[in-house]
Structures are given as C-alpha cells and as structure tokens.
Write a protein that holds these residues in place. Structure first.
Motif, short mmCIF file in Angstrom:
data_model
loop_
_atom_site.label_atom_id
_atom_site.label_comp_id
_atom_site.label_asym_id
_atom_site.label_seq_id
_atom_site.Cartn_x
_atom_site.Cartn_y
_atom_site.Cartn_z
N TYR A 137 1.01 -1.11 0.10
CA TYR A 137 -0.03 -0.08 0.07
C TYR A 137 0.90 1.24 -0.02
N ALA A 179 -9.87 1.17 3.93
CA ALA A 179 -10.41 0.83 2.42
C ALA A 179 -9.31 -0.09 1.75
N VAL A 180 -8.24 -0.20 2.18
CA VAL A 180 -7.15 -0.93 1.54
C VAL A 180 -7.49 -2.52 1.40
N PRO A 199 -10.49 -4.34 1.96
CA PRO A 199 -11.61 -4.42 1.11
C PRO A 199 -11.30 -4.45 -0.31
N PHE A 200 -10.59 -3.30 -0.80
CA PHE A 200 -10.39 -3.29 -2.12
C PHE A 200 -9.45 -4.40 -2.74
N ALA A 201 -8.36 -4.73 -1.90
CA ALA A 201 -7.54 -5.71 -2.02
C ALA A 201 -8.24 -7.15 -2.30
N GLU A 222 -11.55 -7.40 -3.24
CA GLU A 222 -12.38 -7.23 -4.35
C GLU A 222 -11.58 -7.41 -5.50
N ALA A 223 -10.36 -6.88 -5.49
CA ALA A 223 -9.26 -6.92 -6.68
C ALA A 223 -8.70 -8.16 -6.95
N TYR A 243 -20.07 -4.92 3.58
CA TYR A 243 -20.03 -3.50 4.33
C TYR A 243 -21.11 -3.17 5.03
N ARG A 254 -17.91 0.92 -0.03
CA ARG A 254 -17.51 1.17 -1.70
C ARG A 254 -18.50 2.26 -2.30
N GLU A 313 -16.65 2.93 -8.82
CA GLU A 313 -15.67 2.64 -9.33
C GLU A 313 -15.37 3.16 -10.85
#
Length: 302
Positions: A20, A44-45, A47-49, A51-52, A88, A284, A287
């Motif tokens: 990050y 947020a890091v 959850p993003f990781a 979902e990515a 979430y 979220r 995007e």
C-alpha cells in the motif's frame, strides 16, 4: 487543498499480503507528497485488495496483512467477509463519520519510527521550541504535540475557529518547521508532516482531548495514524501528553476526544513491541478507470 490516493499491489515483502503506497496530492501546488501514511485510507485497503483479487476472501472475517511502502511498517486489517465476499453493512459507528457500516479492525504492529526510525527522533520525549514545551514523536506518523494553553488557546475550540485563527496557524507552522529540523527531516515546508497537535485534559470522560492539524488547518475529527501516535505518547513517560494524563500501564484503552467525538485506541505489548488496535469503517462508493500518458512524470515532495 489536498486529495488522498492509495496505490495497491502485490506484496514486496514476505510478511505481507499486499503493498500500500499512500500519496498526498496538493491540488493547489501540483505536488505529490509520498512522505506520510494515512490510516483512514487503510480502512479501505483491505476490502479493495479482496475485491481486486489480490487476497482471497474467507468464509468469515479475512485477515489482510498490509505493507505500507511509505513507512515500511505492517498493519493487519480484519475485514468482514461472508462466503467469499466483502461485507459493508453493519452496526459499527465512528464519531465524525455519518451512518453505520461493518467494523474493520486495524492493528498497527510496531508503529514506532515509521518515518525517522525512532519513536523520539530528537532523542528525548520533551524539547523546547520558541519557549514552548513539545514532544516530537514518530509513531504511525510524525507529529509535534503541544499543550494548547501554551499557544494561547483552550484546545476545546471547534475546528473552524482554530483554522481561522491565522496567528495560531502561523505559530504552529513556525514550531513545526523547527521541529522538522530537530527530527532530522530537513525542510518540511513542502511536506504535510510532522503534524502539529494541540492537547488538553479530557472534558467528556476520555483520556485526553486533541486538535489535530493537517498541517495548516484543523482536522474536523482525528486521523487514524494520529490517534495511534497520540495514544502511544499518552502512555510514554516524559511526554507532554503523559504529563496531562498521568501514568498509564499497558494494556490499556486510550480514549481520545476530538471535535467530532472520540476515537478509542487499545494498546498492548506483543513480542516486546507496542501494538495499537482500533476500529474503522469503509464503504464502496463507485469504481472507474483513469488513463495517464506514457512516461508522464509527477513531482515528488518527499
């Protein structure tokens, strides 16, 4: 004006799941400052990781080990997941943040010396600048702690009033600049660290009251990284914060009052290091995609 950017990628160190990199963008001066970390973005890091596709989601809470490239430190994020998906919705609330969301537990492992390599970069917990006692501390983020009464305010004013007090802002800027030199950070005029923090005795049942600056405006609440450093200072003998709160033995819960409410930080010792834990939330919103020209360069203020 500032904007915050979190750049996420595969881990470059074995003890982490992802990297990050945080960037503080000065939209008024076309400067990108990579020197600080941002704890609120950290929420947020994880959850993003997931979902990515960088971290596989578990059937229950998923632990994401985050390597903050800016500081070299590891932060653990426990992200609510169910059946392989990030959750979430929840009932966690944070003072200063509207609505409810699922709780994301952040644990800062050995946050001391995040930028300078030392908890007290000047070599001691107490210094004097321009006749004012300060504590220069580097824990999650470099900060300069100052008793509010020593610079002519109570420390209980609202954020807007403090931001509008240009005499105060100029005084804090002068102290911050000198502190940056003492901390070995050089000329910090184009950097957002160290952050000036005004501290006062708690008024609403907490441990300590604070006003956190960014650095030239007062934060309407309190940054996550700032909370970790302030809590650590409050439990470390000899600091201006410890002088206000008195002796605090670990493990302990430090309740930090700020303009929008409070943040609770749990401190304990693990493997000889102080570990700080607190709960944040993230939602979220949208995007999209952004495209940059090849070989385009951005000025780095770090």
């Amino acid at each position: 004006m500032t904007s915050k950017v979190a750049i996420i990628g595969p881990a470059s160190v074995p003890e982490a799941d992802i990297d990050y990199l945080f960037a503080q963008v000065r939209t008024d001066r076309q400067i990108v400052d990579y020197s600080p970390n941002c704890g609120n973005m950290l929420a947020a890091v994880g959850p993003f990781a997931i979902e990515a596709g960088l971290v596989p989601a578990g059937n229950f809470d998923t632990l994401v080990r985050i390597h903050n490239v800016n500081t070299g430190k590891i932060i653990e994020a426990k992200v609510p997941t169910r059946k392989g998906e990030v959750i979430y919705l929840g009932d966690a609330s944070i003072d200063g943040v509207p609505g409810l969301a699922a709780p994301i537990a952040l644990t800062f492992l050995d946050a001391a010396g995040a930028k300078t390599g030392r908890l007290f970069p000047t070599g001691k917990p107490l210094d004097v600048i321009d006749g004012v006692e300060i504590t220069a501390i580097d824990c999650a983020i470099p900060m300069v702690l100052i008793r509010a009464a020593d610079v002519g305010v109570t420390g209980y004013e609202d954020a807007e009033s403090l931001s509008a007090n240009r005499q105060l802002i100029d005084r804090l800027a002068s102290i911050r600049t000198e502190a940056g030199l003492l901390m070995g950070m050089g000329d910090v005029s184009d950097m957002v660290i160290p952050k000036p923090v005004l501290i006062s005795p708690a008024k609403k049942g907490g441990t300590i009251s604070v006003r956190y600056f960014m650095p030239n405006d007062c934060h309407p609440a309190l940054a996550t990284t700032g909370a970790v450093g302030i809590a650590t200072a409050a439990t470390t003998s000899g600091t201006v914060a410890a002088q206000i709160v008195g002796e605090q033995l670990l493990p302990t819960l430090v309740r930090i009052e700020h303009p929008s409410g409070r943040i609770d930080v749990q401190l304990e010792t693990r493997n000889g290091s102080t570990v700080a834990g607190l709960v944040r939330t993230a939602r979220r919103l949208f995007e999209g995609y952004a495209f940059a020209k090849p070989n385009e360069r951005v000025e780095n203020a770090a």
